[in-house]
Design a protein around this motif. Structure first.
Motif, PDB file in Angstrom:
ATOM      1  N   VAL A 169       0.841  -1.201   0.000  1.00 61.40           N
ATOM      2  CA  VAL A 169       0.000   0.000   0.000  1.00 61.40           C
ATOM      3  C   VAL A 169       0.875   1.250   0.000  1.00 61.40           C
ATOM      4  CG1 VAL A 169      -1.624   1.340   1.411  1.00 61.40           C
ATOM      5  CG2 VAL A 169      -1.961  -1.126   1.111  1.00 61.40           C
ATOM      6  N   ASP A 170       1.938   1.212   0.779  1.00 65.26           N
ATOM      7  CA  ASP A 170       2.876   2.334   0.842  1.00 65.26           C
ATOM      8  C   ASP A 170       3.589   2.525  -0.498  1.00 65.26           C
ATOM      9  OD1 ASP A 170       4.516   4.327   1.743  1.00 65.26           O
ATOM     10  OD2 ASP A 170       5.912   2.991   2.760  1.00 65.26           O
ATOM     11  N   VAL A 171       4.101   1.448  -1.072  1.00 68.49           N
ATOM     12  CA  VAL A 171       4.860   1.542  -2.328  1.00 68.49           C
ATOM     13  C   VAL A 171       3.976   2.051  -3.467  1.00 68.49           C
ATOM     14  CG1 VAL A 171       6.012   0.155  -4.107  1.00 68.49           C
ATOM     15  CG2 VAL A 171       6.576  -0.187  -1.696  1.00 68.49           C
ATOM     16  N   VAL A 172       2.736   1.574  -3.512  1.00 66.85           N
ATOM     17  CA  VAL A 172       1.823   2.052  -4.570  1.00 66.85           C
ATOM     18  C   VAL A 172       1.653   3.565  -4.478  1.00 66.85           C
ATOM     19  CG1 VAL A 172      -0.593   2.037  -5.324  1.00 66.85           C
ATOM     20  CG2 VAL A 172       0.577  -0.116  -4.883  1.00 66.85           C
ATOM     21  N   TRP A 173       1.500   4.072  -3.248  1.00 69.52           N
ATOM     22  CA  TRP A 173       1.348   5.523  -3.087  1.00 69.52           C
ATOM     23  C   TRP A 173       2.623   6.251  -3.513  1.00 69.52           C
ATOM     24  CZ3 TRP A 173      -2.417   8.806  -2.815  1.00 69.52           C
ATOM     25  CH2 TRP A 173      -2.126  10.132  -2.482  1.00 69.52           C
ATOM     26  N   ILE A 174       3.770   5.665  -3.215  1.00 70.54           N
ATOM     27  CA  ILE A 174       5.042   6.278  -3.602  1.00 70.54           C
ATOM     28  C   ILE A 174       5.125   6.458  -5.120  1.00 70.54           C
ATOM     29  CG2 ILE A 174       7.551   5.909  -3.679  1.00 70.54           C
ATOM     30  CD1 ILE A 174       6.440   6.790  -0.972  1.00 70.54           C
ATOM     31  N   PHE A 175       4.488   5.553  -5.867  1.00 72.05           N
ATOM     32  CA  PHE A 175       4.451   5.702  -7.333  1.00 72.05           C
ATOM     33  C   PHE A 175       3.341   6.658  -7.764  1.00 72.05           C
ATOM     34  CE2 PHE A 175       7.092   1.932  -7.230  1.00 72.05           C
ATOM     35  CZ  PHE A 175       7.933   2.123  -8.325  1.00 72.05           C
ATOM     36  N   LEU A 176       2.202   6.623  -7.074  1.00 74.94           N
ATOM     37  CA  LEU A 176       1.093   7.499  -7.460  1.00 74.94           C
ATOM     38  C   LEU A 176       1.437   8.971  -7.223  1.00 74.94           C
ATOM     39  CD1 LEU A 176      -2.079   5.623  -6.079  1.00 74.94           C
ATOM     40  CD2 LEU A 176      -1.347   5.856  -8.461  1.00 74.94           C
ATOM     41  N   TYR A 177       2.133   9.248  -6.149  1.00 72.39           N
ATOM     42  CA  TYR A 177       2.402  10.655  -5.790  1.00 72.39           C
ATOM     43  C   TYR A 177       3.173  11.396  -6.883  1.00 72.39           C
ATOM     44  CZ  TYR A 177       3.991  14.694  -3.135  1.00 72.39           C
ATOM     45  OH  TYR A 177       4.273  15.966  -2.720  1.00 72.39           O
ATOM     46  N   PRO A 178       4.316  10.905  -7.341  1.00 72.82           N
ATOM     47  CA  PRO A 178       5.009  11.638  -8.411  1.00 72.82           C
ATOM     48  C   PRO A 178       4.263  11.593  -9.739  1.00 72.82           C
ATOM     49  CG  PRO A 178       6.141   9.582  -7.955  1.00 72.82           C
ATOM     50  CD  PRO A 178       5.080   9.731  -6.908  1.00 72.82           C
ATOM     51  N   THR A 179       3.562  10.486 -10.020  1.00 70.12           N
ATOM     52  CA  THR A 179       2.855  10.360 -11.297  1.00 70.12           C
ATOM     53  C   THR A 179       1.719  11.364 -11.412  1.00 70.12           C
ATOM     54  OG1 THR A 179       3.387   8.010 -11.390  1.00 70.12           O
ATOM     55  CG2 THR A 179       1.588   8.767 -12.786  1.00 70.12           C
ATOM     56  N   LEU A 180       1.024  11.601 -10.292  1.00 68.06           N
ATOM     57  CA  LEU A 180      -0.158  12.464 -10.332  1.00 68.06           C
ATOM     58  C   LEU A 180       0.120  13.887  -9.825  1.00 68.06           C
ATOM     59  CD1 LEU A 180      -2.776   9.903  -8.951  1.00 68.06           C
ATOM     60  CD2 LEU A 180      -2.434  10.574 -11.340  1.00 68.06           C
ATOM     61  N   TYR A 181       0.898  14.005  -8.770  1.00 68.83           N
ATOM     62  CA  TYR A 181       1.043  15.316  -8.122  1.00 68.83           C
ATOM     63  C   TYR A 181       2.256  16.111  -8.624  1.00 68.83           C
ATOM     64  CZ  TYR A 181      -2.348  13.829  -4.572  1.00 68.83           C
ATOM     65  OH  TYR A 181      -3.475  13.408  -3.914  1.00 68.83           O
ATOM     66  N   LEU A 182       3.364  15.407  -8.898  1.00 67.38           N
ATOM     67  CA  LEU A 182       4.611  16.111  -9.194  1.00 67.38           C
ATOM     68  C   LEU A 182       4.834  16.330 -10.683  1.00 67.38           C
ATOM     69  CD1 LEU A 182       7.015  14.371  -6.638  1.00 67.38           C
ATOM     70  CD2 LEU A 182       5.680  16.466  -6.371  1.00 67.38           C
ATOM     71  N   ALA A 183       3.842  15.995 -11.503  1.00 64.05           N
ATOM     72  CA  ALA A 183       3.997  16.147 -12.956  1.00 64.05           C
ATOM     73  C   ALA A 183       3.709  17.568 -13.403  1.00 64.05           C
ATOM     74  CB  ALA A 183       3.070  15.172 -13.682  1.00 64.05           C
ATOM     75  N   ARG A 184       3.470  18.470 -12.495  1.00 64.54           N
ATOM     76  CA  ARG A 184       3.141  19.864 -12.826  1.00 64.54           C
ATOM     77  C   ARG A 184       4.358  20.593 -13.403  1.00 64.54           C
ATOM     78  NH1 ARG A 184       0.845  21.957  -7.631  1.00 64.54           N
ATOM     79  NH2 ARG A 184      -0.029  19.868  -7.677  1.00 64.54           N
ATOM     80  N   PRO A 185       4.116  21.665 -14.174  1.00 60.66           N
ATOM     81  CA  PRO A 185       5.255  22.428 -14.721  1.00 60.66           C
ATOM     82  C   PRO A 185       6.069  23.051 -13.602  1.00 60.66           C
ATOM     83  CG  PRO A 185       3.198  22.999 -15.825  1.00 60.66           C
ATOM     84  CD  PRO A 185       2.822  22.172 -14.654  1.00 60.66           C
ATOM     85  N   SER A 186       7.383  23.137 -13.814  1.00 64.44           N
ATOM     86  CA  SER A 186       8.261  23.711 -12.782  1.00 64.44           C
ATOM     87  C   SER A 186       8.240  25.241 -12.846  1.00 64.44           C
ATOM     88  CB  SER A 186       9.677  23.200 -12.970  1.00 64.44           C
ATOM     89  OG  SER A 186      10.129  23.514 -14.262  1.00 64.44           O
TER      90      SER A 186
END
Length: 216
Positions: free
Chosen positions: A199-216
């Protein structure tokens, strides 16, 4: 005498077709690993879909990601990592015979899991207020890609939240079971810990895929 009682207790835990605990433990662990592999494939499909949208529409994907509440996602990442650490410590406590300490650590992990769901609920509420829920009245998504992104976001994070709820039930069982806490092999607690780590590892992948993909 104590050794005989322990042996008797161990034998009572055996179930067919196994004739020794070592082989039974291996089978238990293998079954859990196969189950976890199926879960990885499930979330892998969602992550693959997100990456495909991002590759095809990088600008619109970044704009959609920027609509999410980054700080809440970061807070939940810290909460899950801490809970996973507590569960790992609980496994070591069981193996070293510290059943009471393990029970408290498992309860602590449960509280953090509940906190994760509370933060996620707050996040969903804010996204509803911001009109980011596709298909609902008042939704004002900027483009088709934005709608696709939000649909995928709610599918992935909602499915993950259901897994968190399932993990909480397992942690609650482990925290209440004196038999599981007294098992120096940590078979039950170890398998539940594997699930929680997934459950933890899945979130670790979801977080950058969904949240951190924003323009810098």
């Amino acid at each position: 005498m104590a050794h005989e009682e322990e042996t008797a207790t161990t034998e009572n835990r055996l179930h067919g077709p196994f004739h020794d605990t070592a082989r039974q433990h291996e089978a238990d662990r293998l079954g859990m690993l196969v189950f976890l592999a199926s879960e990885v494939m499930l979330f892998g499909g969602l992550l693959g879909g997100a990456l495909a949208i991002r590759l095809l529409h990088p600008v619109d994907y970044g704009r959609a990601a920027a609509q999410l509440h980054l700080w809440l996602g970061g807070l939940n990442t810290a909460i899950l990592l801490t809970s996973s650490l507590l569960v790992a410590l609980a496994v070591e406590a069981v193996r070293s015979g510290q059943a009471r300490l393990a029970a408290w650590q498992l309860r602590g992990a449960m509280l953090l899991g509940i906190a994760f769901l509370a933060v996620k609920g707050l996040e969903y509420t804010l996204e509803y207020r911001d009109g980011l829920v596709p298909g609902l009245a008042g939704a004002h998504l900027e483009s088709l890609v934005h709608a696709l992104f939000m649909n995928l976001y709610f599918a992935a994070t909602g499915l993950h939240a259901l897994h968190v709820i399932g993990g909480l039930a397992l942690l609650g069982f482990a925290a209440a079971s004196r038999l599981a806490q007294a098992d120096r092999n940590a078979v039950v607690v170890g398998n539940i810990a594997l699930y929680w780590h997934l459950v933890d590892v899945v979130w670790i992948f979801l977080y950058p895929t969904l949240y951190l993909a924003r323009p810098s």
